[in-house]
Write a protein that holds these residues in place. Structure first.
Motif, PDB file in Angstrom:
ATOM      1  N   ASN A 364      -5.577  32.363 -42.452  1.00 33.61           N
ATOM      2  CA  ASN A 364      -5.807  31.788 -43.698  1.00 33.61           C
ATOM      3  C   ASN A 364      -6.458  30.478 -42.673  1.00 33.61           C
ATOM      4  O   ASN A 364      -7.185  29.045 -43.522  1.00 33.61           O
ATOM      5  CB  ASN A 364      -6.000  32.152 -44.507  1.00 33.61           C
ATOM      6  N   GLU A 365      -5.480  29.278 -42.032  1.00 32.53           N
ATOM      7  CA  GLU A 365      -5.479  28.423 -41.414  1.00 32.53           C
ATOM      8  C   GLU A 365      -6.951  28.107 -40.366  1.00 32.53           C
ATOM      9  O   GLU A 365      -7.892  29.011 -39.938  1.00 32.53           O
ATOM     10  CB  GLU A 365      -4.835  28.380 -40.394  1.00 32.53           C
ATOM     11  N   ILE A 366      -7.244  26.934 -40.862  1.00 32.71           N
ATOM     12  CA  ILE A 366      -8.575  26.733 -40.006  1.00 32.71           C
ATOM     13  C   ILE A 366      -7.847  25.207 -38.797  1.00 32.71           C
ATOM     14  O   ILE A 366      -7.778  24.034 -39.009  1.00 32.71           O
ATOM     15  CB  ILE A 366      -9.661  26.227 -40.689  1.00 32.71           C
ATOM     16  N   VAL A 367      -8.066  25.827 -37.418  1.00 32.35           N
ATOM     17  CA  VAL A 367      -7.249  24.442 -36.545  1.00 32.35           C
ATOM     18  C   VAL A 367      -8.739  24.407 -35.914  1.00 32.35           C
ATOM     19  O   VAL A 367      -9.290  24.862 -35.534  1.00 32.35           O
ATOM     20  CB  VAL A 367      -6.576  25.242 -36.162  1.00 32.35           C
ATOM     21  N   PHE A 368      -8.624  22.789 -35.706  1.00 36.45           N
ATOM     22  CA  PHE A 368      -9.501  22.404 -35.059  1.00 36.45           C
ATOM     23  C   PHE A 368      -9.104  21.562 -33.849  1.00 36.45           C
ATOM     24  O   PHE A 368      -8.458  20.816 -34.001  1.00 36.45           O
ATOM     25  CB  PHE A 368     -10.518  21.074 -36.184  1.00 36.45           C
ATOM     26  N   ALA A 458      -0.221  26.480 -32.591  1.00 38.52           N
ATOM     27  CA  ALA A 458      -1.123  26.862 -33.921  1.00 38.52           C
ATOM     28  C   ALA A 458      -1.456  28.256 -34.040  1.00 38.52           C
ATOM     29  O   ALA A 458      -2.244  28.509 -33.294  1.00 38.52           O
ATOM     30  CB  ALA A 458      -2.422  25.658 -34.042  1.00 38.52           C
ATOM     31  N   PRO A 459      -0.514  28.599 -34.284  1.00 35.39           N
ATOM     32  CA  PRO A 459      -0.457  30.231 -34.777  1.00 35.39           C
ATOM     33  C   PRO A 459      -1.407  30.310 -35.793  1.00 35.39           C
ATOM     34  O   PRO A 459      -1.594  30.015 -36.621  1.00 35.39           O
ATOM     35  CB  PRO A 459       0.438  31.057 -34.997  1.00 35.39           C
ATOM     36  N   SER A 460      -2.541  30.779 -35.959  1.00 35.50           N
ATOM     37  CA  SER A 460      -3.657  31.841 -35.926  1.00 35.50           C
ATOM     38  C   SER A 460      -4.997  32.448 -35.697  1.00 35.50           C
ATOM     39  O   SER A 460      -4.610  32.840 -34.804  1.00 35.50           O
ATOM     40  CB  SER A 460      -4.133  30.069 -36.367  1.00 35.50           C
ATOM     41  N   GLU A 461      -6.097  32.571 -36.232  1.00 39.36           N
ATOM     42  CA  GLU A 461      -6.399  33.808 -35.873  1.00 39.36           C
ATOM     43  C   GLU A 461      -8.059  33.329 -35.257  1.00 39.36           C
ATOM     44  O   GLU A 461      -8.763  34.677 -34.917  1.00 39.36           O
ATOM     45  CB  GLU A 461      -6.780  34.815 -37.325  1.00 39.36           C
ATOM     46  N   ARG A 462      -8.359  31.970 -35.352  1.00 38.11           N
ATOM     47  CA  ARG A 462      -9.295  31.798 -34.958  1.00 38.11           C
ATOM     48  C   ARG A 462      -9.274  29.872 -34.938  1.00 38.11           C
ATOM     49  O   ARG A 462      -8.449  29.176 -35.343  1.00 38.11           O
ATOM     50  CB  ARG A 462     -10.569  31.878 -36.809  1.00 38.11           C
ATOM     51  N   LEU A 463      -9.709  29.601 -33.450  1.00 35.04           N
ATOM     52  CA  LEU A 463      -9.561  28.018 -33.392  1.00 35.04           C
ATOM     53  C   LEU A 463     -11.756  27.712 -33.216  1.00 35.04           C
ATOM     54  O   LEU A 463     -12.216  28.154 -32.651  1.00 35.04           O
ATOM     55  CB  LEU A 463      -9.333  28.422 -31.551  1.00 35.04           C
ATOM     56  N   SER A 503     -16.843  28.365 -32.767  1.00 36.26           N
ATOM     57  CA  SER A 503     -15.495  29.199 -33.242  1.00 36.26           C
ATOM     58  C   SER A 503     -15.072  30.674 -32.423  1.00 36.26           C
ATOM     59  O   SER A 503     -15.611  31.153 -32.332  1.00 36.26           O
ATOM     60  CB  SER A 503     -16.368  29.265 -34.699  1.00 36.26           C
ATOM     61  N   LEU A 504     -14.274  30.417 -32.046  1.00 39.60           N
ATOM     62  CA  LEU A 504     -13.187  31.126 -31.164  1.00 39.60           C
ATOM     63  C   LEU A 504     -12.357  32.084 -31.764  1.00 39.60           C
ATOM     64  O   LEU A 504     -10.963  31.576 -31.835  1.00 39.60           O
ATOM     65  CB  LEU A 504     -13.043  30.937 -29.742  1.00 39.60           C
ATOM     66  N   PRO A 505     -12.183  33.199 -31.733  1.00 36.57           N
ATOM     67  CA  PRO A 505     -11.000  34.606 -32.539  1.00 36.57           C
ATOM     68  C   PRO A 505      -9.882  34.185 -31.333  1.00 36.57           C
ATOM     69  O   PRO A 505     -10.232  33.918 -29.575  1.00 36.57           O
ATOM     70  CB  PRO A 505     -11.301  35.363 -32.150  1.00 36.57           C
ATOM     71  N   VAL A 506      -8.490  34.160 -31.432  1.00 37.83           N
ATOM     72  CA  VAL A 506      -7.352  33.897 -30.706  1.00 37.83           C
ATOM     73  C   VAL A 506      -7.150  34.735 -29.455  1.00 37.83           C
ATOM     74  O   VAL A 506      -7.429  34.340 -28.815  1.00 37.83           O
ATOM     75  CB  VAL A 506      -6.395  33.385 -32.239  1.00 37.83           C
ATOM     76  N   GLU A 507      -7.565  36.307 -30.602  1.00 36.17           N
ATOM     77  CA  GLU A 507      -7.068  37.025 -29.155  1.00 36.17           C
ATOM     78  C   GLU A 507      -8.061  37.142 -27.721  1.00 36.17           C
ATOM     79  O   GLU A 507      -7.632  37.276 -26.898  1.00 36.17           O
ATOM     80  CB  GLU A 507      -7.113  38.789 -30.031  1.00 36.17           C
ATOM     81  N   MET A 508      -9.240  36.147 -28.706  1.00 39.14           N
ATOM     82  CA  MET A 508     -10.064  36.618 -27.333  1.00 39.14           C
ATOM     83  C   MET A 508      -9.554  35.522 -26.459  1.00 39.14           C
ATOM     84  O   MET A 508     -10.093  35.516 -25.481  1.00 39.14           O
ATOM     85  CB  MET A 508     -11.949  35.825 -27.271  1.00 39.14           C
ATOM     86  N   ILE A 509      -9.207  33.855 -26.955  1.00 37.66           N
ATOM     87  CA  ILE A 509      -8.804  32.998 -25.814  1.00 37.66           C
ATOM     88  C   ILE A 509      -7.639  33.716 -25.139  1.00 37.66           C
ATOM     89  O   ILE A 509      -7.960  33.146 -23.667  1.00 37.66           O
ATOM     90  CB  ILE A 509      -8.035  31.626 -26.894  1.00 37.66           C
TER      91      ILE A 509
END
Length: 816
Positions: A364-368, A458-463, A503-509
Motif C-alpha cells: 500500500n505504500e507509494i514511494v516517489f 524503501a520496502p514496497s511493491e512499486r516505485l 511507475s515500476l514494480p520492485v521485482e522488475m527493478i
C-alpha cells in the motif's frame, strides 16, 4: 497584574458615568429626537452592511495578529483567535482600563497552547501595529483636512505641527526597531528604581527582555510576515474610513473618501481623549457632532453617525462576550490535550505520512524517487532543479505534487555535490518538508544501481521514478500513483519523447539490476533496456503538460505552460475571459508576501463595497457597483491561482473561499434589494428581496448537499461530474434545461450580465430575473442529488482500465 479599583475610587467612577450619561441625553435633546430618529431610520437594512464591514475588519486584524505568532500560529485555531479578539474588543468598550484587561485575557487564554512570552509579544505587536497604522491614518487625515476645511491660519499651523510631530514619532519608532534599541529594557530598569516597584519589576525583567527580543526578531527575521501584518492592520483602518462613507451615503449625505478620512482621523483623536471616560459615553457622540459641524452636517446627522457606529460596536461586543463565554466553557484539561494532539498532527503531517508505513503493508505504500542530474557544481551558472517556476524551484514543486498525489515516502537521489547544493537551497526557502529523504549516490552511478539502492531503503511493491529537472502537470503524478498493474511498468511519453515519469514494480527493478547492473546511464537508456526485458506500457500524454528545464529559455517555456495549467477544463467563455486578466494579476501577487487567503478576504471586501454602491441606488452608483462586482469576479480567480502557483492549496483555503463566495452573494443581493427599494420607494421590492435571499440560501444548501453526494473528496470536480451525468441523460427535459442554462448562474457570467443591465439602466429587470434564477437553482440541485446518486462501481485508474485487468492493446506496445 491588573489591579481592581478600590472602594474609594468606585464613587468617583460612578459620578463620571452619571455625568457622561447626562451629557449623552443632552446631546440627543439638542439634536432633536424626531430628527435623530429620521436620520437613523434612513439607514434601514443598510446597517447589516455596516456590521458586515466591521466583521471583515475584525477578520483582517485577526489575520494580522495570527502572523505575529510566528511558528506558534498553528498551535491555536483561527476561530479561537477571532473569539479572543472579539472578547478583548468587548472589554475595550470600557476604555483604556478595559483594553488592558482585554489584552491580559488574550495572553492568559493563549498560555495553555503557546509560551507566555510569545503570547505577550504577539498581543503587544498586534496592539502596536494597530496603533501605528492608526497614527498613519491620523496623519493622512490631518494633511487631507488642510485643503478641505476652511481653517484659520493658526489652526492650520497647529495642525501641521501636530502632523509633523506624529511623523517624527513614527520615524523615531522605525529607527528604534531597525537599530534594535532596547527601549522596553531601559524603561523596565528605570521603573525598577522607583521605591516599592523594584521587587515587582525584577521578577518580570526577564519576561520583558524576552518580549523585546521577540518584537525585534519579528521585524528582522520575518519581514514578510511583519509587513503583511502591518498591511492587514492598514486595511482595517481603510475599512473604518469606508464605514464612514457607507453610513453617510445610506443617510443620503454625499461624502468623498478624503472627507471621510478626515472624519475618521479626528474621531481617533476624540477616542484618545475618551479613553479616560468609562465607555467613552457622551464624549464620542459629542465629538462626532462637532466633527460633523465642520463639514456642514446637521446635529442630528452627526449624532446619527456616532450612534450607528456605537450600535456596530455594541453588536460585535455582544458577539465577543458570547465567544468569550464559549471559550471559557470549552477550556478544560481534556481540551488542551485535544488541541495539543491536533497541533502535533498539523505540524508533522508530512512526517506522519512518511512514518505511517508501520501501519500499512508494503503493497500500500507509494514511494516517489526523484533523480537529479549530475554536474550541478557550486560554480555553475544554471541549476535545472533549482530553477524557479512560479517563484518556486521546480524540485520543490515536484515534491509538493508528490505529497498531493499521496506519497508515503519521498526520496531525492543525487551525487554528493548536487545534494549539498540543492538541499541547502531548498532549506532556506522555509518550505522544504521534513519528511523528504536525501539519498546520496556516487557520481557516475547508473540508474539501475540507484534504483536498487532505493528499493533496499524503501520496502514496497512499486516505485514512482521522476526526473527532477522537469516540470509536470500535477495530474501526471496522480496517474503514476494510481497505476497498480502487477506485471508491467508504466512510462509517460509524448509521441516518442519520454516525459520522465515511470511507475515500476520492485521485482522488475531487482531483476533488471541483477541482469544489467552497470547499464542505463540515462532515463532513456533505462526505458529502452526495460522494454527489451519486461512489459512497459507507454501512456500517451500531451506535450504541453510537461516541460524539460535545461536552459533559461526552457524556464520561460515552463512559465507559459504553467499559466495555461491555471485554466480549468470546466471554465466557460466568461471564466476564460476573466483568466486573461486574473493570471497576470496573480503573477504579480506571488512576488509579494501575500497568501491566497488574503486575496479571498480582499475579494470579499471588494464585493461588500460593490453591494454598498448597489444599496445606495442611482444610476452612477449602481454602475460603479457593477464594475466593482466584475472586478471582484476577476479577483475571485486570483486566490485559487495564487494557491496553485505557490502550491499552498489547503482545506481551510477551500472552505474560506466558499464562505467568501457565499457572503459575497448575500451582500450583493441585499445591496440590490436596498437599492431597488430606495430608488423606487416600492415596498414590493422588499418582498422580492426576501424571495431572492430565500432562493440564494436554499441554493447554497442544496449545492452543498449535491457536492457532498456527488463529489465527496473531490469538491472542485462537482461541475465536471454534474455535466457528465446530465449529458448521459439527454432525453430528460429538466436536466436538458439545466445543462443549457447552468452557465447563467456561474459567478463569472453574473457580473457581466449585471454590468450590461446597469449600463442600460435596466436593474429592475435584472432584479426580477435574479429572483427567478435563484429559485430555479435549488430545485435542479436537489433533483440532481437524488437522481445522480452514484452506485458502487469497479475502481478505474486514470488510463481508463481496471487495475486488475489487462491493459488495452493501444497502450500495451511494450507487452508484445
Amino acid at each position: 497584574m491588573l489591579r481592581i479599583p478600590s472602594k474609594e475610587q468606585l464613587p468617583l467612577r460612578l459620578i463620571v458615568i452619571a455625568i457622561s450619561a447626562g451629557f449623552f441625553f443632552c446631546l440627543i435633546w439638542r439634536a432633536g429626537p424626531s430628527r435623530l430618529w429620521k436620520s437613523l431610520s434612513e439607514l434601514g437594512w443598510g446597517i447589516i452592511l455596516v456590521l458586515a464591514l466591521a466583521g471583515v475588519s475584525h477578520l483582517a486584524r485577526t489575520w494580522g495578529w495570527r502572523l505575529t505568532l510566528g511558528d506558534d500560529q498553528h498551535k491555536i485555531s483561527f476561530s479561537s483567535l477571532v473569539g479572543l479578539r472579539l472578547g478583548a474588543e468587548a472589554a475595550g468598550q470600557l476604555g483604556i482600563l478595559g483594553q488592558t484587561l482585554g489584552d491580559s485575557v488574550r495572553v492568559s487564554r493563549m498560555s495553555a497552547e503557546i509560551p507566555v512570552a510569545s503570547g505577550l509579544a504577539s498581543v503587544t505587536l498586534d496592539r502596536g501595529l494597530y496603533v501605528v497604522t492608526g497614527i498613519v491614518t491620523t496623519i493622512a487625515g490631518i494633511l487631507a483636512a488642510l485643503p478641505l476645511l476652511a481653517l484659520s491660519h493658526a489652526l492650520r499651523l497647529y495642525a501641521s505641527l501636530f502632523a509633523f510631530t506624529l511623523i517624527a514619532f513614527l520615524m523615531l519608532a522605525l529607527l528604534a526597531v531597525r537599530k534594535r534599541w532596547p527601549v522596553l529594557s531601559w524603561s523596565a530598569r528605570i521603573i525598577s528604581r522607583v521605591p516599592g516597584l523594584k521587587n515587582w519589576m525584577e521578577k518580570r525583567y526577564l519576561l520583558v527582555q524576552s518580549v523585546e527580543t521577540a518584537l525585534f526578531d519579528f521585524h528582522h527575521k520575518t519581514p514578510g510576515a511583519f509587513w503583511a501584518s502591518f498591511s492587514l492592520n492598514l486595511v482595517a483602518q481603510c475599512l473604518a474610513v469606508s464605514e464612514v462613507c457607507l453610513i453617510l451615503w445610506l443617510m443620503g449625505v454625499k461624502m468623498g473618501f478624503f472627507s471621510a478620512l478626515v472624519i475618521e482621523a479626528l474621531t481617533k483623536l476624540v477616542n484618545v481623549l475618551g479613553n479616560f471616560n468609562p465607555g467613552n459615553i457622551g464624549t464620542y457622540e459629542g465629538g462626532t457632532m462637532l466633527i460633523g459641524k465642520m463639514f456642514g452636517l446637521s446635529s442630528a446627522t452627526g449624532l446619527a453617525l456616532g450612534l450607528s457606529r456605537r450600535v456596530r460596536s455594541f453588536f460585535w461586543a455582544a458577539v465577543g462576550v458570547i465567544c468569550f463565554l464559549l471559550l471559557t466553557r470549552s477550556r478544560k484539561p481534556r481540551g488542551s490535550k485535544i488541541l495539543t494532539s491536533t497541533t502535533a498532527t498539523v505540524a508533522t503531517a508530512p512526517r506522519a505520512r512518511a512514518n505511517s508505513s508501520s501501519n500499512r503493508s508494503p503493497g500500500n505504500e507509494i514511494v516517489f524517487a526523484i533523480f537529479l542530474a549530475e554536474g550541478e557544481s557550486p560554480g555553475s551558472q544554471f541549476s535545472a532543479s533549482l530553477s524557479r517556476v512560479g517563484t518556486l524551484p521546480i524540485l520543490l514543486r515536484t515534491i509538493f505534487a508528490a505529497q498531493k498525489a499521496g506519497a508515503t515516502r519521498i526520496m531525492v537521489v543525487a551525487d554528493p555535490t548536487t545534494k549539498r547544493k540543492v538541499q541547502r537551497a531548498l532549506f532556506f526557502t522555509g518550505r522544504l518538508p521534513e519528511s523528504v529523504e536525501w539519498i546520496e549516490v556516487a557520481a557516475g552511478a547508473s540508474h539501475s544501481q540507484r534504483l536498487l539502492l532505493i528499493v533496499n531503503e524503501a520496502p514496497s511493491e512499486r516505485l514512482i521514478l521522476i526526473d527532477g529537472n522537469r516540470t509536470y502537470h500535477p495530474s501526471f503524478l496522480r496517474k503514476a500513483a494510481e497505476w497498480n498493474h502487477e506485471r508491467s511498468a508504466l512510462a509517460l511519453a509524448s509521441d516518442d519523447e519520454l516525459a520522465g515519469i515511470f511507475s515500476l514494480p520492485v521485482e522488475m527493478i531487482r531483476d533488471f539490476a541483477e541482469r544489467c547492473p552497470t547499464q542505463a546511464g540515462t532515463l532513456k537508456e533505462l526505458h529502452a533496456s526495460l522494454t527489451e526485458m519486461h512489459s512497459v506500457v507507454s501512456m500517451p500524454v500531451a506535450e504541453n503538460q510537461w516541460q524539460p528545464v535545461n536552459t533559461p529559455e526552457d524556464c520561460e517555456a515552463a512559465e507559459r505552460k504553467l499559466d495555461r495549467w491555471l485554466v480549468k477544463p470546466t471554465d466557460g467563455f466568461y471564466a476564460r475571459l476573466n483568466r486573461r486578466i486574473s493570471i497576470p494579476i496573480s503573477r504579480q501577487l506571488i512576488k509579494l508576501p501575500i497568501t491566497a487567503n488574503m486575496v479571498s478576504i480582499f475579494t470579499l471586501c471588494v464585493g461588500i463595497a460593490s453591494a454598498a454602491f448597489f444599496g445606495y441606488g442611482g444610476y452612477w452608483s449602481t454602475l460603479l457597483g457593477a464594475f466593482l462586482c466584475l472586478f471582484a469576479s476577476i479577483m475571485d480567480g486570483c486566490d485559487g491561482e495564487v494557491a496553485r502557483l505557490k502550491l499552498l492549496e489547503s482545506d481551510f483555503g477551500c472552505w474560506l473561499e466558499t464562505i467568501c463566495d457565499y457572503a459575497f452573494y448575500l451582500f450583493l443581493l441585499v445591496g440590490m434589494t436596498i437599492g431597488r427599494w430606495r430608488s423606487s420607494g416600492t415596498r414590493a421590492y422588499l418582498v422580492y428581496g426576501g424571495l431572492l435571499l430565500f432562493g440564494a440560501l436554499a441554493s447554497f444548501l442544496a449545492t452543498g448537499w449535491e457536492r457532498r453526494r456527488l463529489a465527496a473528496g473531490r469538491p472542485e470536480q462537482l461541475l465536471k461530474i454534474w455535466q457528465g451525468h446530465a449529458e448521459s441523460r439527454p432525453s430528460n427535459p429538466f436536466l436538458y434545461f439545466g445543462r443549457h442554462t447552468e452557465f447563467i448562474v456561474r459567478r463569472c457570467f453574473f457580473p457581466y450580465a449585471l454590468l450590461v443591465f446597469a449600463l442600460f439602466n435596466l436593474m429592475s429587470v435584472a432584479f426580477v430575473l435574479s429572483v427567478i434564477g435563484a429559485n430555479l437553482v435549488w430545485p435542479i440541485a436537489l433533483y440532481s442529488s437524488l437522481a445522480f446518486a452514484r452506485p458502487k462501481r469497479q475502481v478505474v485508474n486514470s488510463a481508463g482500465f481496471s487495475q486488475n485487468a489487462e491493459p488495452p492493446r493501444e497502450y500495451a506496445a511494450g507487452l508484445l
